[in-house]
Design an enzyme around this catalytic site. Structure first.
Site, mmCIF file in Angstrom:
data_model
loop_
_atom_site.group_PDB
_atom_site.id
_atom_site.type_symbol
_atom_site.label_atom_id
_atom_site.label_comp_id
_atom_site.label_asym_id
_atom_site.label_seq_id
_atom_site.Cartn_x
_atom_site.Cartn_y
_atom_site.Cartn_z
ATOM 1 N N GLY A 157 0.785 -1.217 0.000
ATOM 2 C CA GLY A 157 0.000 0.000 0.000
ATOM 3 C C GLY A 157 0.824 1.277 0.000
ATOM 4 N N GLU A 158 2.092 1.165 0.304
ATOM 5 C CA GLU A 158 2.945 2.339 0.445
ATOM 6 C C GLU A 158 3.487 2.803 -0.911
ATOM 7 O OE1 GLU A 158 6.914 3.042 2.945
ATOM 8 O OE2 GLU A 158 5.490 1.666 3.921
ATOM 9 N N ALA A 159 3.264 4.080 -1.223
ATOM 10 C CA ALA A 159 3.661 4.618 -2.532
ATOM 11 C C ALA A 159 5.152 4.431 -2.825
ATOM 12 C CB ALA A 159 3.295 6.100 -2.617
ATOM 13 N N LYS A 168 7.174 2.106 -1.759
ATOM 14 C CA LYS A 168 7.452 0.702 -2.087
ATOM 15 C C LYS A 168 6.987 0.386 -3.513
ATOM 16 C CE LYS A 168 7.242 -1.329 2.549
ATOM 17 N NZ LYS A 168 6.651 -2.395 3.360
ATOM 18 N N ILE A 169 5.787 0.843 -3.857
ATOM 19 C CA ILE A 169 5.247 0.591 -5.196
ATOM 20 C C ILE A 169 6.169 1.208 -6.245
ATOM 21 C CG2 ILE A 169 3.339 1.091 -6.778
ATOM 22 C CD1 ILE A 169 1.484 1.074 -4.274
#
Length: 147
Positions: free
Chosen positions: A120-122, A124-125
């Protein structure tokens, strides 16, 4: 001379039963490691290294994440998205082990997302998608003009 042959067979037979028992215990330990990984990914990897002998290399961990049944896709995504150096190296080894050659962009993206869910973390994405894009473009030169 015939007796010596019988002894060799007995040694081989007993070794096989020991291997079977070891395999059973190992399978149980790996299953335990999968459960631990699904709850706390980094702790699970540590357990798998210490107890199950998982090699302490990004390639070995990446292979484990791609090929092991029962892993929670969210946990895999969270682990691959971590910012620590070792986790990044695992992400790179993981993505580099996937063949995107001659796939359309959406086919490649689907293949990439088969084994895990994006976290969910931007940040990480972003890290994961950047590596995916680099791998895709290196295997499909000329598909996108450089920006």
């Amino acid at each position: 001379g015939g007796e010596a042959g019988g002894e060799v067979t007995a040694v081989v037979a007993s070794r096989e039963s020991v291997d079977f028992e070891a395999m059973f215990h190992r399978k149980h330990e790996v299953h335990e490691g999968v459960i631990k990984f699904n709850m706390k990914p980094k702790r699970g990897i540590r357990y798998l290294r210490e107890v199950c002998g998982l090699e302490d290399t990004p390639q070995a961990v990446a292979r484990f994440l791609r090929e092991t049944d029962g892993l929670d896709k969210r946990a895999v995504g969270d682990y691959l998205g971590e910012g620590e150096d070792f986790c990044k190296q695992v992400l790179y080894a993981y993505v580099d082990s996937i063949d995107f050659a001659n796939l359309t962009f959406d086919q490649a993206l689907r293949r990439f997302l088969t084994h895990f869910w994006l976290p969910g973390e931007a940040q990480k994405i972003d890290r994961m998608m950047e590596k995916f894009a680099e791998r895709y473009c290196s295997q499909n030169e000329g598909v996108f003009a450089n920006a």
